[in-house]
Design a protein around this motif. Structure first.
Motif, PDB file in Angstrom:
ATOM      1  N   ASP A  30       6.189  -4.650  -6.746  1.00 16.58           N
ATOM      2  CA  ASP A  30       5.391  -5.456  -6.172  1.00 16.58           C
ATOM      3  C   ASP A  30       4.501  -6.556  -7.219  1.00 16.58           C
ATOM      4  O   ASP A  30       4.483  -6.116  -8.529  1.00 16.58           O
ATOM      5  CB  ASP A  30       3.843  -4.944  -5.531  1.00 16.58           C
ATOM      6  CG  ASP A  30       3.411  -5.689  -4.391  1.00 16.58           C
ATOM      7  OD1 ASP A  30       3.545  -5.187  -3.320  1.00 16.58           O
ATOM      8  OD2 ASP A  30       2.830  -6.939  -4.633  1.00 16.58           O
ATOM      9  N   PHE A  50      10.449  -9.487  -6.716  1.00 14.71           N
ATOM     10  CA  PHE A  50      11.576  -8.635  -6.199  1.00 14.71           C
ATOM     11  C   PHE A  50      12.918  -9.740  -6.260  1.00 14.71           C
ATOM     12  O   PHE A  50      14.072  -9.051  -6.009  1.00 14.71           O
ATOM     13  CB  PHE A  50      11.486  -8.352  -4.679  1.00 14.71           C
ATOM     14  CG  PHE A  50      11.167  -9.188  -3.696  1.00 14.71           C
ATOM     15  CD1 PHE A  50      11.979 -10.453  -3.166  1.00 14.71           C
ATOM     16  CD2 PHE A  50      10.147  -8.968  -2.756  1.00 14.71           C
ATOM     17  CE1 PHE A  50      11.586 -11.397  -2.284  1.00 14.71           C
ATOM     18  CE2 PHE A  50       9.688  -9.844  -1.639  1.00 14.71           C
ATOM     19  CZ  PHE A  50      10.508 -10.985  -1.632  1.00 14.71           C
ATOM     20  N   ASP A  68       9.590  -5.585   3.040  1.00 15.77           N
ATOM     21  CA  ASP A  68       8.871  -5.872   4.037  1.00 15.77           C
ATOM     22  C   ASP A  68       7.851  -7.111   3.643  1.00 15.77           C
ATOM     23  O   ASP A  68       6.854  -6.936   2.886  1.00 15.77           O
ATOM     24  CB  ASP A  68       8.175  -4.528   4.186  1.00 15.77           C
ATOM     25  CG  ASP A  68       6.842  -4.822   5.154  1.00 15.77           C
ATOM     26  OD1 ASP A  68       6.964  -5.554   6.183  1.00 15.77           O
ATOM     27  OD2 ASP A  68       5.768  -3.900   5.225  1.00 15.77           O
ATOM     28  N   GLU A 104      11.952 -16.784  -3.184  1.00 19.24           N
ATOM     29  CA  GLU A 104      12.193 -15.422  -3.537  1.00 19.24           C
ATOM     30  C   GLU A 104      13.108 -14.538  -2.596  1.00 19.24           C
ATOM     31  O   GLU A 104      14.012 -13.754  -3.094  1.00 19.24           O
ATOM     32  CB  GLU A 104      10.769 -14.757  -3.377  1.00 19.24           C
ATOM     33  CG  GLU A 104      10.098 -15.205  -4.617  1.00 19.24           C
ATOM     34  CD  GLU A 104      10.169 -14.364  -6.092  1.00 19.24           C
ATOM     35  OE1 GLU A 104      10.510 -13.206  -5.806  1.00 19.24           O
ATOM     36  OE2 GLU A 104      10.568 -15.099  -6.748  1.00 19.24           O
ATOM     37  N   ALA A 106       0.982  -1.239   0.047  1.00 17.56           N
ATOM     38  CA  ALA A 106       0.003  -0.117   0.083  1.00 17.56           C
ATOM     39  C   ALA A 106       0.998   1.067   0.125  1.00 17.56           C
ATOM     40  O   ALA A 106       0.208   2.317   0.193  1.00 17.56           O
ATOM     41  CB  ALA A 106      -0.806   0.021   1.344  1.00 17.56           C
ATOM     42  N   GLN A 160      -4.487  -7.882   0.830  1.00 18.62           N
ATOM     43  CA  GLN A 160      -4.579  -9.140   0.294  1.00 18.62           C
ATOM     44  C   GLN A 160      -5.270 -10.036   1.089  1.00 18.62           C
ATOM     45  O   GLN A 160      -6.302 -10.917   0.402  1.00 18.62           O
ATOM     46  CB  GLN A 160      -3.176  -9.762  -0.049  1.00 18.62           C
ATOM     47  CG  GLN A 160      -2.140  -8.917  -1.205  1.00 18.62           C
ATOM     48  CD  GLN A 160      -1.093  -9.220  -1.379  1.00 18.62           C
ATOM     49  OE1 GLN A 160      -0.305  -9.394  -0.271  1.00 18.62           O
ATOM     50  NE2 GLN A 160      -0.478  -9.441  -2.437  1.00 18.62           N
TER      51      GLN A 160
HETATM   52  C1  LIG Z   1       3.555  -6.731   3.920  1.00 21.89           C
HETATM   53  S1  LIG Z   1       3.246  -6.071   2.443  1.00 21.89           S
HETATM   54  C2  LIG Z   1       4.008  -4.760   2.171  1.00 21.89           C
HETATM   55  C3  LIG Z   1       3.456  -3.378   2.716  1.00 21.89           C
HETATM   56  C4  LIG Z   1       4.380  -2.183   2.423  1.00 21.89           C
HETATM   57  N1  LIG Z   1       5.535  -2.085   3.226  1.00 21.89           N
HETATM   58  C5  LIG Z   1       3.510  -0.853   3.042  1.00 21.89           C
HETATM   59  O1  LIG Z   1       3.802  -0.154   4.027  1.00 21.89           O
HETATM   60  O2  LIG Z   1       2.383  -0.681   2.513  1.00 21.89           O
HETATM   61  C6  LIG Z   1       4.121  -7.131   1.233  1.00 21.89           C
HETATM   62  C7  LIG Z   1       3.609  -6.896  -0.410  1.00 21.89           C
HETATM   63  O3  LIG Z   1       4.884  -7.375  -0.828  1.00 21.89           O
HETATM   64  C8  LIG Z   1       4.556  -8.091  -2.033  1.00 21.89           C
HETATM   65  N2  LIG Z   1       5.457  -9.510  -2.350  1.00 21.89           N
HETATM   66  C9  LIG Z   1       5.653 -10.327  -1.544  1.00 21.89           C
HETATM   67  N3  LIG Z   1       6.225 -11.248  -2.180  1.00 21.89           N
HETATM   68  C10 LIG Z   1       6.957 -10.535  -3.127  1.00 21.89           C
HETATM   69  C11 LIG Z   1       7.763 -10.857  -4.225  1.00 21.89           C
HETATM   70  N4  LIG Z   1       8.572 -11.974  -4.161  1.00 21.89           N
HETATM   71  N5  LIG Z   1       7.971  -9.916  -5.213  1.00 21.89           N
HETATM   72  C12 LIG Z   1       7.280  -8.720  -5.336  1.00 21.89           C
HETATM   73  N6  LIG Z   1       6.353  -8.507  -4.433  1.00 21.89           N
HETATM   74  C13 LIG Z   1       6.239  -9.268  -3.436  1.00 21.89           C
HETATM   75  C14 LIG Z   1       2.999  -8.556  -1.854  1.00 21.89           C
HETATM   76  O4  LIG Z   1       2.261  -8.675  -2.998  1.00 21.89           O
HETATM   77  C15 LIG Z   1       2.585  -7.289  -0.872  1.00 21.89           C
HETATM   78  O5  LIG Z   1       1.803  -6.410  -1.551  1.00 21.89           O
END
Ligand SMILES: C[S@@+](CC[C@H](N)C(=O)[O-])C[C@H]1O[C@@H](n2cnc3c(N)ncnc32)[C@H](O)[C@@H]1O
Length: 343
Positions: A63, A90, A111, A227, A44, A118
């Motif tokens: 993302d 990532f 993070d 990942e 977000a 989600q």
């Molecule tokens: C915990 S949330 C991050 C929230 C963000 N730091 C914020 O403050 O709004 C994790 C996000 O990382 C994305 N994500 C998780 N694994 C990922 C990957 N391997 N590559 C890219 N995005 C990833 C998820 O889709 C999710 O939107």
């Protein structure tokens, strides 16, 4: 609903996700004027907002979730050319950096895990509390959770649920899933949650009996540990000397990967009389957090998800990135191909 790291909801409107340990993460990242930072888990946009507010710098936000990238469009407009959003994984953050026109970056923040957006959207299939299709994919690609529970052998299911969910009753859960799917394949989160609850008992104040099984399937479906390991190696290649790496994890297996990597790369394994000093590669990172940073009581009271968060940070040295990775980084799990073949 932004807290912890400060800031307001992306594009106004209702709360989307509360960033966990956002303030500590940005303090340790130390954004500086003219710097380029990767927010590998845009979500977000909580971390990205805080990085952009901390210095006149640029952010590449990544993302794998199309919805997160689409919701970030307003923030891109507000950032006046300082924010680029990329829908991808990532694990290839070094290639993404090059494609964005940069040879290296000043910092990388991750993070990990899923966002509240989600979890709280029934049709994404992450939640045992909301009925929806049994999906759990953060991006649209690869096998879904339904594919895994309907095709994996009982042994593979038990291993996935035991290793990634730390579920003591993994064998009973796997047996119950295999028995139930002979009548009808699993299609919904409710059907799976009910099957798990039929064999895992919980007391009134315990977590939901399906919590661990859902967590295991989500981590497996999204190859979250693979990942992470690949992203740490990519970050080593792409962060400039003096630049910083900050990782927030929510699962002991994730934290173990980050810790093992940083111990290996910082040369802090302790000296050994069996390995001559000259043979040890020069440290590529200097650890900034001897112990992981955790959330304080105030943050946990505002956001219970912060309870299990652990932040580790390190600064890149000027030593060349290494080609090898520690051999013991990932647990021994079946592959997607094994699961699809129902071996
Ligand atoms: C915990 S949330 C991050 C929230 C963000 N730091 C914020 O403050 O709004 C994790 C996000 O990382 C994305 N994500 C998780 N694994 C990922 C990957 N391997 N590559 C890219 N995005 C990833 C998820 O889709 C999710 O939107």
């Amino acid at each position: 609903m932004m807290a912890g790291g400060g800031g307001s909801a992306v594009a106004g409107g209702p709360a989307l996700h509360i960033p966990v340990l956002g303030r500590s993460a940005v303090e340790l990242l130390q954004p500086r004027q003219g710097g380029v930072y990767i927010d590998g888990t845009f979500g977000a946009g909580g971390y990205t907002r805080a990085i952009l507010a901390a210095a006149d710098c640029s952010v590449i936000g990544i993302d794998r979730d199309q919805t997160a990238i689409a919701l970030g469009a307003d923030l891109v407009d507000q950032a006046g050319g300082r924010l680029t959003l990329i829908e991808d994984r990532f694990s290839i953050l070094d290639a993404i950096t090059r494609d964005a026109g940069f040879a290296a970056v000043d910092g990388v923040a991750l993070d990990l895990g899923v966002s509240s957006m989600q979890l709280d959207t029934a049709r994404r299939g992450f939640s045992f509390r909301l009925d929806g299709p049994l999906d759990m994919r953060m991006g649209g690609e690869g096998p879904s959770a339904a594919d895994v529970v309907n095709k994996a052998s009982e042994r593979d299911l038990a291993n996935i649920i035991f290793i990634l969910g730390e579920e003591r009753h993994s064998r009973s859960v796997a047996r119950a899933i295999v028995k139930a799917r002979t009548d009808a394949p699993f299609e919904t989160t409710r059907a799976l949650a009910d099957t798990v609850a039929s064999v895992v008992r919980s007391r009134p104040n315990d977590i939901h009996p399906a919590t661990r099984t859902f967590q295991a399937l989500r981590i497996f479906v999204n190859d979250e540990l693979g990942e992470l390991a690949t992203a740490l190696h990519a970050a080593e290649r792409v962060i400039k000397p003096g630049g910083r790496l900050v990782v927030v994890s929510f699962h002991s297996l994730e934290d173990r990967i980050v810790k093992t990597f940083l111990v290996d790369r910082s040369g802090s394994r302790g000296s050994s009389r069996h390995v001559p000093e000259v043979d040890r590669p020069a440290p590529t990172f200097r650890t900034l957090t001897k112990r992981p940073v955790t959330a304080d009581d105030e943050e946990i009271a505002q956001n219970p998800r912060a309870r299990s968060a652990k932040l580790r940070a390190a600064e890149r040295t000027d030593a060349a990135a290494r080609a090898d990775m520690p051999s013991n980084l990932l647990p021994d799990l079946p592959s997607f191909a094994d699961v699809a073949g129902g071996r």
